[in-house]
Design a protein around this motif. Structure first.
Motif, PDB file in Angstrom:
ATOM      1  N   UNK A 281       0.826  -1.208   0.000  1.00 51.86           N
ATOM      2  CA  UNK A 281       0.000   0.000   0.000  1.00 51.86           C
ATOM      3  C   UNK A 281       0.865   1.264   0.000  1.00 51.86           C
ATOM      4  N   UNK A 282       2.049   1.188   0.583  1.00 46.55           N
ATOM      5  CA  UNK A 282       2.920   2.362   0.675  1.00 46.55           C
ATOM      6  C   UNK A 282       4.038   2.351  -0.364  1.00 46.55           C
ATOM      7  N   UNK A 286       5.049   5.272  -3.434  1.00 46.88           N
ATOM      8  CA  UNK A 286       6.442   5.732  -3.457  1.00 46.88           C
ATOM      9  C   UNK A 286       7.072   5.497  -4.827  1.00 46.88           C
ATOM     10  N   UNK A 287       6.802   4.332  -5.428  1.00 50.37           N
ATOM     11  CA  UNK A 287       7.303   4.048  -6.775  1.00 50.37           C
ATOM     12  C   UNK A 287       6.753   5.049  -7.786  1.00 50.37           C
ATOM     13  N   UNK A 304      13.508  15.454  -2.736  1.00 50.89           N
ATOM     14  CA  UNK A 304      12.271  15.928  -2.122  1.00 50.89           C
ATOM     15  C   UNK A 304      11.919  14.980  -0.985  1.00 50.89           C
ATOM     16  N   UNK A 305      12.083  15.429   0.253  1.00 50.10           N
ATOM     17  CA  UNK A 305      11.888  14.564   1.403  1.00 50.10           C
ATOM     18  C   UNK A 305      10.435  14.137   1.587  1.00 50.10           C
ATOM     19  N   UNK A 306       9.502  14.824   0.916  1.00 42.48           N
ATOM     20  CA  UNK A 306       8.095  14.432   1.028  1.00 42.48           C
ATOM     21  C   UNK A 306       7.879  13.020   0.496  1.00 42.48           C
ATOM     22  N   UNK A 310       6.772   8.968   2.505  1.00 42.32           N
ATOM     23  CA  UNK A 310       5.787   7.960   2.110  1.00 42.32           C
ATOM     24  C   UNK A 310       6.196   6.599   2.656  1.00 42.32           C
ATOM     25  N   UNK A 311       7.489   6.355   2.725  1.00 50.02           N
ATOM     26  CA  UNK A 311       8.007   5.097   3.255  1.00 50.02           C
ATOM     27  C   UNK A 311       8.200   5.167   4.764  1.00 50.02           C
ATOM     28  N   UNK A 312       8.646   6.304   5.266  1.00 50.01           N
ATOM     29  CA  UNK A 312       9.040   6.390   6.672  1.00 50.01           C
ATOM     30  C   UNK A 312       7.862   6.522   7.636  1.00 50.01           C
TER      31      UNK A 312
END
Length: 399
Positions: A281-282, A286-287, A304-306, A310-312
């Motif tokens: 789902x995450x 991210x991909x 871009x840390x945004x 998505x993963x963190x």
């Protein structure tokens, strides 16, 4: 200083790119290499346009040329021709006042080495020796670090495979609890494999021989990065799976302690969805973000840390829930111990031991595989050994 061939300089840039990629610096070496190649292409095009537009001098002279390193105007016989350091050099700001020179022979030909390679003095355009030594020291440190964690992952993978074999071979170990352990070990094994595969693909890619412009275009193309991107996606998926299988371990232990009554067989499927399905789902968003917004190299950089969050965020969420469940488990265990009732079965004590293992669960868990296996393993192996001795009495020592 003589330069025997232009690709030598480019190979040094590949070496820099590999070192920076491996060290995962914010502005990766591969990005530097890609930007340098783009600047080199612009420098070459400007040089070719300038050579085509300027008139030729009369008499004997050395022809204007672009030798893959610098743009040279027509030269007078028997003189040295000086031009500024090319602006595509990554360290151009440090050497922008320097000059690179070539000699025009009295016969109207550029001086060469071994009859084929152009001679040039680019000593004023080289990077400072201190910086080069620092990069070499950093490279050695990164290589040592790579060897260290590769050995660690290999030993970990061997231990995990052994644990999975034990859990698979002995039928008495086939239960929901051990199925959950097996899935946790499998996520660690996949993670170790993806890291080693990614390193192998990167080393193969940046170690290729590059002698022509077409080789550089192929090296920096998106098609050449597909393999390491796939390994990067798998690694991120396995990292998420690690954390969510830890969460499954905590949920299952909490369920045992609380004593809820339901079918474990039916809920094991939910555990599978939570452990292996939630990361998808995450990882998929991210991909998509990487492909659409940061489709560069192996997707290891986070400009871009945004997109990185998505993963963190799901990792932090799983860790937080795990912590809350663990605190609740401790509270239940302390309450049961205070009750000091004699009717509790031995499995309650084993649950206490399992709860303590949840506290220690982390990256070091996979390195303590044998301690995580249920105590039935010893008794089961002992039974197998006794049966084998009964089946092979001739091979056993008589007392």
């Amino acid at each position: 200083m003589r330069d025997l061939m232009a690709p030598r300089y480019w190979r040094s840039l590949v070496h820099l790119a590999w070192m920076c990629l491996f060290s995962s610096v914010p502005h990766g070496g591969a990005k530097v290499l890609e930007r340098t190649f783009e600047e080199w292409m612009r420098y070459r095009d400007e040089c070719l346009r300038r050579m085509a537009s300027e008139p030729y001098p009369a008499g004997l002279f050395c022809n204007r040329t672009f030798d893959m390193y610098a743009c040279w105007p027509d030269g007078s016989p028997g003189t040295a021709v000086n031009v500024s350091c090319p602006f595509y050099l990554p360290w151009f700001e440090k050497v922008k006042h320097g000059l690179v020179s070539r000699r025009c022979g009295v016969d109207g030909q550029w001086v060469t080495v071994n009859g084929s390679q152009p001679w040039r003095d680019y000593s004023q355009c080289e990077e400072e020796m201190e910086s080069t030594m620092e990069e070499e020291g950093a490279r050695r440190l990164m290589v040592s670090f790579k060897v260290l964690y590769t050995v660690g992952y290999s030993l970990s993978l061997l231990t995990l495979v052994s644990a999975l074999l034990v859990l698979t071979v002995f039928r008495k170990l086939h239960c929901t609890r051990n199925y959950i352990h097996a899935n946790l070990f499998a996520s660690f094994g996949l993670r170790a494999t993806s890291v080693m595969v990614k390193d192998a693909l990167l080393e193969r890619r940046w170690g290729m021989e590059v002698v022509q412009v077409a080789d550089w275009q192929a090296l920096l193309s998106h098609e050449a990065a597909l393999g390491c991107r796939a390994a990067q996606v798998l690694m991120q998926y396995c990292i998420l799976a690690n954390h969510y299988w830890f969460l499954v371990e905590a949920v299952y232990l909490y369920k045992l302690l609380i004593g809820a009554v339901f079918s474990e067989k039916n809920y094991y499927r939910l555990y599978l969805y939570l452990g292996w399905g939630t990361p998808v789902v995450f990882v998929v968003p991210w991909m998509a973000a990487k492909y659409l917004k940061e489709n560069a190299e192996c997707w290891a950089l986070n400009e871009n840390m945004a997109y990185w969050w998505i993963i963190r965020i799901p990792i932090l969420l799983a860790s937080l829930i795990n912590l809350l469940i663990f605190m609740r488990i401790l509270k239940v265990i302390l309450a049961k111990l205070r009750a000091n009732q004699k009717g509790y079965a031995d499995y309650k004590l084993r649950l206490c031991d399992s709860a303590s293992r949840v506290a220690r669960s982390g990256e070091g868990t996979k390195k303590q595989t044998l301690s995580l296996l249920p105590y039935q393993v010893k008794s089961e192996m002992k039974k197998k050994w006794q049966l084998w001795k009964l089946d092979h009495p001739a091979l056993c020592c008589t007392q």
